[in-house]
Design an enzyme around this catalytic site. Structure first.
Site, PDB file in Angstrom:
ATOM      1  N   GLY A 124     -14.946  13.398  -9.160  1.00 17.82           N
ATOM      2  CA  GLY A 124     -14.631  12.029  -8.743  1.00 17.82           C
ATOM      3  C   GLY A 124     -15.849  11.139  -8.734  1.00 17.82           C
ATOM      4  N   ASN A 128     -16.864   8.806 -10.690  1.00 19.29           N
ATOM      5  CA  ASN A 128     -16.803   7.557 -11.448  1.00 19.29           C
ATOM      6  C   ASN A 128     -16.700   6.305 -10.578  1.00 19.29           C
ATOM      7  OD1 ASN A 128     -14.039   8.666 -11.003  1.00 19.29           O
ATOM      8  ND2 ASN A 128     -13.426   6.689 -11.840  1.00 19.29           N
ATOM      9  N   GLY A 146     -16.690   4.612  -6.116  1.00 22.86           N
ATOM     10  CA  GLY A 146     -16.840   4.804  -4.679  1.00 22.86           C
ATOM     11  C   GLY A 146     -17.985   5.707  -4.291  1.00 22.86           C
ATOM     12  N   GLY A 174     -18.407   8.819  -4.898  1.00 18.43           N
ATOM     13  CA  GLY A 174     -18.853   9.674  -5.993  1.00 18.43           C
ATOM     14  C   GLY A 174     -19.885   9.004  -6.876  1.00 18.43           C
ATOM     15  N   SER A 194     -13.422  15.011   6.624  1.00 14.92           N
ATOM     16  CA  SER A 194     -13.181  13.683   7.183  1.00 14.92           C
ATOM     17  C   SER A 194     -12.993  13.802   8.690  1.00 14.92           C
ATOM     18  CB  SER A 194     -11.921  13.078   6.550  1.00 14.92           C
ATOM     19  OG  SER A 194     -11.492  11.926   7.254  1.00 14.92           O
ATOM     20  N   TYR A 211      -3.024  14.222   4.985  1.00  9.54           N
ATOM     21  CA  TYR A 211      -4.443  14.023   4.694  1.00  9.54           C
ATOM     22  C   TYR A 211      -5.312  14.766   5.705  1.00  9.54           C
ATOM     23  CZ  TYR A 211      -8.897  11.542   4.085  1.00  9.54           C
ATOM     24  OH  TYR A 211     -10.220  11.233   3.883  1.00  9.54           O
TER      25      TYR A 211
END
Length: 301
Positions: free
Chosen positions: A22, A24, A26, A28, A151, A178
């Site tokens: 990931g 690409n 935010g 990441g 998280s 989540y």
């Protein structure tokens, strides 16, 4: 730990090789930029090749002589994960850093390619499979680390129902799904650390979380979007805990890093705690067994 650790404190990463899932956008992308800026050769692993190539170009435009490239990886598809592993093995003989950053966040109910609930499929089972398939290359790396992303949402759930991982018998709630997936990420990280040490491996398994970071400004309803725009810290701050976990010299296996501010929402990296449910070794061992069965990937037995 430095009180205000920033990317300027990252030790030289020259000669090191990293995979950032990931990577690409935010968090990441911020991780990729920081690692590449420190001299690391970074592989952006993401499912959208056009966006990955654009991200790589952005990194090269900002960092002279950046060594960054894109490889296709859809973490919601075990077939794609295996193809990525095969391609990686054909090109590289080692891996120094695996940042399992890709996440499904508050998505509507649905299934991955392999029929898993999307949060658990991407946030845990995808990482479990990818890590297992790349573990031989990590064992060949220097000061190799696996950084899994959790998280503070793991604190919002009482536990994880291992008899109903896919929400087949429970009313689906995006935040519950989540939170459970991020609890699974911690259970998995701590179990992986125990198994690595038992196997005599020098690879470190650690976890990190970004606090309340503005990485998905379009997520949630109107009030949540407004709150995010006002209170969330920027992505470059949210990426610091993962970068600290990935590069700081004082990291040991089993560490958990998050923002050091109030309620771990904002601030500079610090070693943080977790709920008792995340430290339950019996649950972790059972989750490991279930994960092996669901993914078909077995390792460290």
């Amino acid at each position: 730990m430095a009180r205000k650790w920033t990317i300027q404190d990252i030790p030289s990463q020259k000669g090191r090789l990293a995979v950032v899932t990931g990577g690409n956008r935010g968090l990441g992308l911020e991780i990729v930029l920081a690692l590449a800026g420190a001299g690391c050769h970074v592989v952006i692993a993401t499912r959208d090749d056009a966006k990955a190539q654009a991200a790589a170009a952005k990194v090269r435009a900002r960092i002279v002589d950046a060594r960054v490239e894109a490889m296709a990886l859809d973490q919601s598809d075990l077939g794609s994960i295996r193809r990525f592993s095969d391609s990686f093995h054909s090109r590289f003989d080692r891996l120094d850093l695996l940042v399992n950053n890709a996440s499904a966040i508050l998505v509507t109910q649905g299934k991955t390619t392999d029929g898993f609930e999307r949060h658990i499929g991407v946030n845990h089972l995808g990482s479990f499979a990818l890590t297992g398939l790349l573990l031989d290359r990590l064992n060949a790396g220097k000061d190799a680390r696996i950084v899994n992303t959790s998280s503070t949402a793991h604190r919002l759930v009482k536990g994880i129902d291992l008899d109903d991982l896919q929400f087949e018998h429970t009313a689906y709630k995006p935040m519950e799904a989540y939170g459970r997936s991020k609890l699974a990420a911690l259970l998995y990280t701590f179990e992986l650390d125990r198994r690595l040490r038992k196997a005599g491996s020098k690879v470190k398994a650690v976890a990190a979380h970004p606090g309340y970071s503005n990485t998905n400004p379009d997520k949630g309803g109107f009030l949540m979007r407004v709150a995010t725009s006002i209170f969330a810290q920027p992505a470059e701050m949210g990426a610091l805990p993962q970068l600290y976990a990935a590069t700081a010299p004082d990291i040991v296996g089993g560490d958990y890093i998050g923002p050091g501010g109030t309620m771990e929402m904002r601030g500079y990296p610090a070693k943080v705690g977790c709920t008792p449910a995340a430290k339950d070794e019996k649950t972790a061992a059972r989750l490991w067994t279930i994960s092996e069965a669901l993914t078909g990937v077995s390792y460290l037995d």
